[in-house]
Design a protein around this motif. Structure first.
Motif, mmCIF file in Angstrom:
data_model
loop_
_atom_site.group_PDB
_atom_site.id
_atom_site.type_symbol
_atom_site.label_atom_id
_atom_site.label_comp_id
_atom_site.label_asym_id
_atom_site.label_seq_id
_atom_site.Cartn_x
_atom_site.Cartn_y
_atom_site.Cartn_z
ATOM 1 N N SER A 100 -6.044 1.635 23.249
ATOM 2 C CA SER A 100 -6.196 3.054 23.567
ATOM 3 C C SER A 100 -7.263 3.281 24.635
ATOM 4 O O SER A 100 -7.159 4.196 25.451
ATOM 5 C CB SER A 100 -6.554 3.831 22.296
ATOM 6 N N LYS A 101 -8.297 2.423 24.667
ATOM 7 C CA LYS A 101 -9.357 2.604 25.679
ATOM 8 C C LYS A 101 -8.834 2.279 27.072
ATOM 9 O O LYS A 101 -9.189 2.949 28.048
ATOM 10 C CB LYS A 101 -10.554 1.713 25.345
ATOM 11 N N ALA A 102 -7.979 1.273 27.157
ATOM 12 C CA ALA A 102 -7.402 0.927 28.460
ATOM 13 C C ALA A 102 -6.479 2.047 28.936
ATOM 14 O O ALA A 102 -6.518 2.445 30.104
ATOM 15 C CB ALA A 102 -6.639 -0.391 28.365
ATOM 16 N N ASN B 183 -13.258 -10.616 34.606
ATOM 17 C CA ASN B 183 -13.668 -10.354 33.230
ATOM 18 C C ASN B 183 -14.813 -9.346 33.217
ATOM 19 O O ASN B 183 -15.938 -9.645 33.590
ATOM 20 C CB ASN B 183 -14.126 -11.647 32.559
ATOM 21 N N ALA B 184 -14.497 -8.112 32.768
ATOM 22 C CA ALA B 184 -15.523 -7.074 32.627
ATOM 23 C C ALA B 184 -15.778 -6.778 31.165
ATOM 24 O O ALA B 184 -16.385 -5.766 30.835
ATOM 25 C CB ALA B 184 -15.077 -5.804 33.355
ATOM 26 N N THR B 185 -15.324 -7.662 30.266
ATOM 27 C CA THR B 185 -15.672 -7.493 28.852
ATOM 28 C C THR B 185 -17.073 -8.072 28.636
ATOM 29 O O THR B 185 -17.583 -8.815 29.480
ATOM 30 C CB THR B 185 -14.704 -8.233 27.893
ATOM 31 N N SER B 186 -17.654 -7.744 27.495
ATOM 32 C CA SER B 186 -18.949 -8.331 27.166
ATOM 33 C C SER B 186 -18.767 -9.548 26.262
ATOM 34 O O SER B 186 -19.723 -10.008 25.647
ATOM 35 C CB SER B 186 -19.842 -7.269 26.518
ATOM 36 N N ALA B 187 -17.540 -10.071 26.182
ATOM 37 C CA ALA B 187 -17.257 -11.190 25.278
ATOM 38 C C ALA B 187 -18.155 -12.400 25.547
ATOM 39 O O ALA B 187 -18.569 -13.094 24.615
ATOM 40 C CB ALA B 187 -15.786 -11.594 25.387
ATOM 41 N N SER B 188 -18.477 -12.621 26.828
ATOM 42 C CA SER B 188 -19.297 -13.795 27.158
ATOM 43 C C SER B 188 -20.681 -13.744 26.500
ATOM 44 O O SER B 188 -21.295 -14.783 26.259
ATOM 45 C CB SER B 188 -19.442 -13.944 28.675
ATOM 46 N N ALA C 138 -20.502 -15.601 23.582
ATOM 47 C CA ALA C 138 -19.907 -16.913 23.871
ATOM 48 C C ALA C 138 -18.426 -16.950 23.515
ATOM 49 O O ALA C 138 -17.896 -17.956 23.064
ATOM 50 C CB ALA C 138 -20.669 -18.031 23.153
ATOM 51 N N GLU C 139 -17.766 -15.809 23.716
ATOM 52 C CA GLU C 139 -16.329 -15.745 23.444
ATOM 53 C C GLU C 139 -15.577 -15.428 24.730
ATOM 54 O O GLU C 139 -16.143 -14.863 25.662
ATOM 55 C CB GLU C 139 -16.032 -14.621 22.435
ATOM 56 N N ALA C 140 -14.295 -15.789 24.745
ATOM 57 C CA ALA C 140 -13.441 -15.441 25.880
ATOM 58 C C ALA C 140 -12.326 -14.532 25.367
ATOM 59 O O ALA C 140 -11.850 -14.714 24.249
ATOM 60 C CB ALA C 140 -12.838 -16.701 26.485
HETATM 61 P P1 ATR Z 1 -20.150 -2.861 28.976
HETATM 62 O O1 ATR Z 1 -21.070 -1.773 29.388
HETATM 63 O O2 ATR Z 1 -20.691 -4.252 29.153
HETATM 64 O O3 ATR Z 1 -18.780 -2.710 29.562
HETATM 65 P P2 ATR Z 1 -19.129 -1.779 26.532
HETATM 66 O O4 ATR Z 1 -18.986 -0.448 27.199
HETATM 67 O O5 ATR Z 1 -19.667 -1.842 25.150
HETATM 68 O O6 ATR Z 1 -20.039 -2.737 27.383
HETATM 69 O O7 ATR Z 1 -17.684 -2.490 26.576
HETATM 70 C C1 ATR Z 1 -17.508 -3.777 26.117
HETATM 71 C C2 ATR Z 1 -16.107 -4.244 26.512
HETATM 72 O O8 ATR Z 1 -15.959 -5.615 26.154
HETATM 73 C C3 ATR Z 1 -14.972 -3.516 25.778
HETATM 74 O O9 ATR Z 1 -13.842 -3.475 26.624
HETATM 75 C C4 ATR Z 1 -14.727 -4.427 24.576
HETATM 76 O O10 ATR Z 1 -13.442 -4.317 24.015
HETATM 77 P P3 ATR Z 1 -13.103 -3.122 22.951
HETATM 78 O O11 ATR Z 1 -12.926 -1.889 23.774
HETATM 79 O O12 ATR Z 1 -11.878 -3.567 22.279
HETATM 80 O O13 ATR Z 1 -14.299 -3.055 22.028
HETATM 81 C C5 ATR Z 1 -14.876 -5.761 25.239
HETATM 82 N N1 ATR Z 1 -15.195 -6.870 24.320
HETATM 83 C C6 ATR Z 1 -16.374 -7.096 23.683
HETATM 84 N N2 ATR Z 1 -16.322 -8.229 22.978
HETATM 85 C C7 ATR Z 1 -15.082 -8.753 23.164
HETATM 86 C C8 ATR Z 1 -14.413 -9.928 22.710
HETATM 87 N N3 ATR Z 1 -15.019 -10.812 21.891
HETATM 88 N N4 ATR Z 1 -13.140 -10.147 23.113
HETATM 89 C C9 ATR Z 1 -12.523 -9.274 23.924
HETATM 90 N N5 ATR Z 1 -13.099 -8.141 24.395
HETATM 91 C C10 ATR Z 1 -14.355 -7.883 24.019
#
Ligand code: ATR
Length: 279
Positions: A156-158, A192-197, A200-202
């Motif tokens: 939904s966020k996307a 990759n603009a997620t914070s997964a790293s 330590a996750e991808a």
């Molecule tokens: P930032 O300011 O770094 O973008 P944020 O606004 O909290 O931080 O957003 C984090 C993003 O990383 C979100 O898209 C989050 O996915 P969700 O919207 O589903 O929460 C994504 N994210 C964080 N951890 C993740 C993970 N382990 N795997 C995949 N996506 C992840």
């Protein structure tokens, strides 16, 4: 004569590379300025900015966790700050406080100029739908990719972000997706603009989404390879890059706004890269 004062403000701030980057830019361009690191209390951002400005400060870089407060504090904002919904650069002048966001432009310059990876006419995949993704969307769309797919764990966020940015997407096929929904598609550039790293996750991407010669880019960086870049390499990607170049480019973009002169980023990036490798 007093030197013009700038700073990066955040919490924490001790490990920020910005003072060193801006000192290098000032030396290189012959600009007389002082650039410090400013620790603001979590509940004291506006007070800290006001004090800095009253003491003659000319501008600030803003980092975690204050980019939304900086957005609210600005009396006027650039289009790219407005669409990002966040401000990483403040400039104080006679008209008040200008808020800008140089993160997305820094990303695009790193990709297109430093990494020689054109975006125009190419298939781009952006992973994540948080603040980092949002900040990158307008500059990415303005670079004219043939398609831009925004994939996120929470669908939904996307979808909401794609709806909000569709009016900037003329000429680009712009869609939201889940990670699993990417199966069967191919991309030339994956960011990759997620914070997964940080954990330590991808992001769990289907196999086979990288086109031959594709670039995998992580907005994060560290002394060791991020989990996303490692996963991309294990998936056969040969061109990978972390976000250190984006950091230097967003700083250069702020410096150009404040001083009206654009510094060379390559020597500064090379120096930081050298140190990171030795860390
Ligand atoms: P930032 O300011 O770094 O973008 P944020 O606004 O909290 O931080 O957003 C984090 C993003 O990383 C979100 O898209 C989050 O996915 P969700 O919207 O589903 O929460 C994504 N994210 C964080 N951890 C993740 C993970 N382990 N795997 C995949 N996506 C992840």
């Amino acid at each position: 004569m007093d030197m013009d004062r700038y700073a990066v403000i955040g919490h924490p701030i001790a490990h920020s590379k910005s003072p060193r980057i801006h000192a290098a830019f000032a030396r290189q361009t012959g600009q007389q300025l002082k650039y410090e690191a400013l620790l603001a209390p979590l509940d004291g951002f506006v007070d800290s900015v006001t004090r800095f400005r009253t003491a003659g400060g000319r501008g600030l870089n803003v980092t975690v966790p204050f980019k939304l407060e900086a957005f609210a504090l600005a009396s006027r904002r650039t289009d790219r700050a407005e669409t990002a919904g966040a401000v990483n650069t403040l400039m104080f002048d006679a008209d008040g406080i200008l808020g800008d966001n140089t993160d997305g432009a820094g990303l695009v310059r790193d990709l297109v100029i430093n990494l020689q990876c054109p975006l125009a006419g190419r298939r781009v995949l952006l992973l994540g739908a948080g603040g980092a993704a949002r900040g990158a969307l307008l500059p990415l769309l303005q670079a004219g990719p043939s398609s831009l797919t925004l994939a996120n764990r929470t669908a939904s966020k996307a979808t909401a972000l794609v709806e909000a940015f569709t009016r900037y997407a003329a000429g680009t096929s712009f869609h939201a997706s889940t990670f699993s929904g990417l199966a069967g598609q191919q991309f030339d550039v994956v960011i990759n603009a997620t914070s997964a790293s940080l954990a330590a996750e991808a992001p769990p991407l289907p196999a086979g989404i990288y086109a031959p010669g594709a670039l995998a880019y992580d907005m994060m960086y560290g002394s060791s390879e991020t989990a996303y870049l490692r996963a991309a390499r294990e998936d056969g990607v040969q061109r990978i890059a972390d976000g250190l170049g984006m950091l230097v480019e967003q700083a250069a973009e702020s410096f150009a706004l404040w001083r009206g002169i654009r510094p060379q980023t390559a020597p500064v990036l090379a120096e930081l890269r050298h140190e990171l490798a030795a860390a």
